[in-house]
Design a protein around this motif. Sequence first.
Motif, short mmCIF file in Angstrom:
data_model
loop_
_atom_site.label_atom_id
_atom_site.label_comp_id
_atom_site.label_asym_id
_atom_site.label_seq_id
_atom_site.Cartn_x
_atom_site.Cartn_y
_atom_site.Cartn_z
N UNK A 60 12.44 6.53 21.20
CA UNK A 60 11.69 5.47 20.51
C UNK A 60 10.26 5.47 21.05
N UNK A 61 9.31 5.68 20.18
CA UNK A 61 7.92 5.75 20.61
C UNK A 61 7.44 4.42 21.18
N UNK A 62 6.54 4.50 22.14
CA UNK A 62 5.94 3.28 22.70
C UNK A 62 5.21 2.49 21.63
N UNK A 63 4.75 3.17 20.58
CA UNK A 63 3.98 2.50 19.53
C UNK A 63 4.82 2.21 18.28
N UNK A 64 6.12 2.34 18.38
CA UNK A 64 7.01 2.07 17.25
C UNK A 64 6.76 0.64 16.74
N UNK A 66 8.56 -1.26 15.12
CA UNK A 66 9.75 -2.11 15.05
C UNK A 66 9.97 -2.91 16.33
N UNK A 67 9.12 -2.70 17.33
CA UNK A 67 9.28 -3.39 18.61
C UNK A 67 7.95 -3.97 19.07
N UNK A 68 8.04 -4.94 19.97
CA UNK A 68 6.87 -5.45 20.67
C UNK A 68 7.16 -5.37 22.16
N UNK A 69 6.30 -4.69 22.91
CA UNK A 69 6.53 -4.50 24.34
C UNK A 69 5.34 -4.99 25.14
N UNK A 70 5.63 -5.64 26.26
CA UNK A 70 4.60 -6.12 27.18
C UNK A 70 5.08 -5.91 28.61
N UNK A 71 4.14 -5.90 29.53
CA UNK A 71 4.49 -5.88 30.95
C UNK A 71 4.36 -7.30 31.48
N UNK A 72 5.40 -7.74 32.16
CA UNK A 72 5.44 -9.11 32.66
C UNK A 72 5.67 -9.09 34.17
N UNK A 73 5.16 -10.11 34.84
CA UNK A 73 5.36 -10.25 36.28
C UNK A 73 6.23 -11.46 36.56
N UNK A 90 12.64 -6.77 19.49
CA UNK A 90 12.45 -6.25 18.13
C UNK A 90 11.47 -7.14 17.38
N UNK A 91 10.86 -6.60 16.35
CA UNK A 91 9.96 -7.39 15.52
C UNK A 91 10.57 -7.56 14.14
N UNK A 92 10.14 -8.58 13.46
CA UNK A 92 10.61 -8.85 12.12
C UNK A 92 10.04 -7.83 11.15
N UNK A 93 10.87 -7.29 10.30
CA UNK A 93 10.41 -6.31 9.30
C UNK A 93 9.47 -6.96 8.29
N UNK A 94 9.59 -8.28 8.13
CA UNK A 94 8.76 -8.97 7.16
C UNK A 94 7.36 -9.28 7.70
N UNK A 95 7.32 -9.75 8.95
CA UNK A 95 6.04 -10.19 9.51
C UNK A 95 5.43 -9.20 10.48
N UNK A 96 6.21 -8.22 10.92
CA UNK A 96 5.77 -7.28 11.94
C UNK A 96 5.27 -8.00 13.19
N UNK A 97 5.94 -9.10 13.51
CA UNK A 97 5.64 -9.81 14.74
C UNK A 97 6.97 -10.03 15.46
#
Length: 303
Positions: A60-64, A66-73, A90-97
């Motif tokens: 799964x690409x880092x820029x896919x 279908x997902x939202x990724x962040x680094x958290x502390x 995962x992100x919503x297919x409708x809103x891409x958020x």
Amino acid sequence: MEPARPKLPLEAIELYNQFIHGGMSRRAFMNGIQRLAVGGVAASAMVEGLMPNYALGQQVSRTDDRIKATYETVPSPKGNGSIKGYLVRPVSADTRSATSTKLPGILVVHENRGLNPHIEDIARRLALANFMAFAPDGLTSLGGFPGDDYKGGQMFAKIDRAKMTEDMVASAEWLKARPDCTGKIGVIGFCYGGSMANTLAVRLGADLSAAVPFYGGAPPASDVPKIKAAVLVHHGELDKGTAATWPAYDQALTAANIPHEGYIYPGAVHGFNCDATPERYNKAAADLAWQRTIDWFNKYVRG
């Protein structure tokens, strides 16, 4: 049909396992590979097949989108002060958020080299299975995964193991308490992370719904009754020392009335799930173990 077995001599894979677990120097590993370089298989080809190739293992690409990724502390007052990790939803297919609905959480615990690209990819795969995943980096207190597994292993050996355990406990508790989590969490781990998955099952008790250790060490039998999570264990047949721990663990889990299953995969070695290390990777075993894992989490963490 005979199960798929590694193309390289098992001695080469065992040398690699000793090397990555701190049992020998890089020079001793290379010398051992040179001695095994017979039958037309060059030492360079052996090393290439054993060392990680993260681009090869990326599913799964880092820029896919279908997902939202962040680094958290995450604060870890009982551990090393704080621990950084990779959070994926995962992100919503409708809103891409990022999906606004609460999701069950899965903690992803790395091997003994820190949060490398393969473990981040595992977190992304879980997001595509509609979980929120958090992969903490046990090397945070030394600056995090250095971009090289060998250096990561050297750093790993320097960190206080008890404090690292507290970092993992803090990560699990943080994930469970997030407002976008349902409050139900599971843990998956590999090698060190497999042992840690079992440790977290003991430490967290009813706060953990499921644990899936891949080729990890079992907890002491006296601690097993503290486990409340459903436990799914994966071992490779040729990873004999680790696989040999399963019967006693199975017996202890049964005695404690803990839902559990365990599988020994024919022809598979230690690290068989890691598609970034071609000669350890066993696709048939990895695919089956992954499907069983997702089914397990769907049953016990989503259910």
